[in-house]
Design a protein around this motif. Structure first.
Motif, PDB file in Angstrom:
ATOM      1  N   ALA A 170       0.866  -1.191   0.000  1.00 40.79           N
ATOM      2  CA  ALA A 170       0.000   0.000   0.000  1.00 40.79           C
ATOM      3  C   ALA A 170       0.895   1.231   0.000  1.00 40.79           C
ATOM      4  CB  ALA A 170      -0.892  -0.001   1.234  1.00 40.79           C
ATOM      5  N   ASP A 171       0.480   2.266  -0.706  1.00 38.36           N
ATOM      6  CA  ASP A 171       1.293   3.489  -0.747  1.00 38.36           C
ATOM      7  C   ASP A 171       1.426   4.080   0.653  1.00 38.36           C
ATOM      8  OD1 ASP A 171       1.706   3.891  -3.613  1.00 38.36           O
ATOM      9  OD2 ASP A 171      -0.477   4.059  -3.674  1.00 38.36           O
ATOM     10  N   PRO A 172       2.616   4.550   1.003  1.00 40.36           N
ATOM     11  CA  PRO A 172       2.761   5.247   2.280  1.00 40.36           C
ATOM     12  C   PRO A 172       1.787   6.424   2.368  1.00 40.36           C
ATOM     13  CG  PRO A 172       4.909   4.794   1.318  1.00 40.36           C
ATOM     14  CD  PRO A 172       3.886   4.414   0.283  1.00 40.36           C
ATOM     15  N   GLU A 173       1.282   6.653   3.557  1.00 36.97           N
ATOM     16  CA  GLU A 173       0.234   7.653   3.799  1.00 36.97           C
ATOM     17  C   GLU A 173       0.613   9.048   3.268  1.00 36.97           C
ATOM     18  OE1 GLU A 173      -2.603   6.613   4.730  1.00 36.97           O
ATOM     19  OE2 GLU A 173      -3.512   8.587   5.055  1.00 36.97           O
ATOM     20  N   GLY A 174       1.889   9.380   3.326  1.00 35.05           N
ATOM     21  CA  GLY A 174       2.339  10.710   2.913  1.00 35.05           C
ATOM     22  C   GLY A 174       1.985  11.068   1.472  1.00 35.05           C
ATOM     23  N   TYR A 175       1.749  10.072   0.631  1.00 34.46           N
ATOM     24  CA  TYR A 175       1.386  10.359  -0.761  1.00 34.46           C
ATOM     25  C   TYR A 175      -0.021  10.951  -0.889  1.00 34.46           C
ATOM     26  CZ  TYR A 175       5.648   8.290  -2.569  1.00 34.46           C
ATOM     27  OH  TYR A 175       6.976   8.057  -2.863  1.00 34.46           O
TER      28      TYR A 175
END
Ligand code: COA
Length: 207
Positions: A170-175
């Motif tokens: 899953a993409d890191p939240e910061g994206y």
């Protein structure tokens, strides 16, 4: 081509953000968000400072890329640390002249030297495939939001790092900072020169 790939300096942060904004402007959506993503990641522990890299050509900044720490959640319950690349960009007037590949390849070499095991991120195989990336699901890595995604790509940095694994990325939240902090993004954007947002063919998002 007189090219150097090196770590960005703090004094260049704004110039880099302008470069990223211009290079992404109206490409994937009307306007761009990537410069705010990068801006916020710089203060995040996931950001890998040594891989916040500029491409200089005859002393001019013409490209940028960055990586963050991320992970694959393995089906057996474990976690495999990886890194995620992006945004990466080349200034408009230098696109499609081989500079993107130079920057990408140099950044991967630096990531190997730093000891990271593998990279996973969204991208276009037409560009990344030339630098050794493959479709992630072929290596047992599914995208959390879209398990059959052909656009989730990966590359081992240590040979065998993905051997035998099955897991989800899953993409890191910061994206997602632009969606999660729309007000912060809007006020950040006000500090940049006005540019016209346009709907263009091929954009992935409507806003
Ligand atoms: C994507 C990007 C970084 C590529 O850099 P570049 O310097 O333009 O690319 P290169 O000249 O090194 O391309 C090498 C090869 O990759 C492929 N390629 C590059 N950009 C491509 C694109 N947008 N679509 C399809 N293939 C592409 C081509 O096969 C190209 O070779 P060719 O020009 O001989 O056909 C740059 O075009 C860019 O900044 N685009 C806007 C931002 C972006 O989309 N970033 C990537 C997503 S995070």
């Amino acid at each position: 081509m007189e090219c150097t790939v090196r770590q960005e300096k703090e004094s260049e942060y704004r110039a880099v953000e302008n470069l990223v904004r211009d290079a992404f402007w109206n490409v994937y959506r009307p306007g761009a968000m990537e410069h705010y993503v990068l801006h916020c990641f710089r203060g995040d522990s996931a950001f890998i400072k040594e891989l916040g890299l500029v491409l200089e050509n005859d002393g001019k900044l013409i490209g940028y890329t960055m990586y963050v720490k991320s992970e694959i959640c393995l089906d057996d319950g474990g976690v495999l640390p990886v890194i995620t690349l992006g945004p990466i960009c080349i200034a408009n007037e230098y696109k499609r002249q081989g500079y993107g590949k130079i920057l990408l390849d140099a950044s991967l070499e630096k990531a190997v030297a730093l000891g990271f095991g593998g990279v996973v991120m969204e991208g276009n195989i037409d560009f990344y495939g030339k630098s050794g990336f493959v479709v992630s699901k072929e290596r047992g890595i599914r995208y959390a939001d879209d398990p059959e995604a052909e656009y989730l790509l990966c590359q081992e940095l240590k040979p065998g790092y993905f051997d035998g694994i099955k897991g989800t990325f899953a993409d890191p939240e910061g994206y997602f900072v632009c969606q999660n902090d729309a007000e912060g993004f809007a006020s950040f954007e006000e500090g940049f020169p006005k540019k016209e947002k346009k709907k263009m063919p091929g954009q992935l998002f409507s806003e």
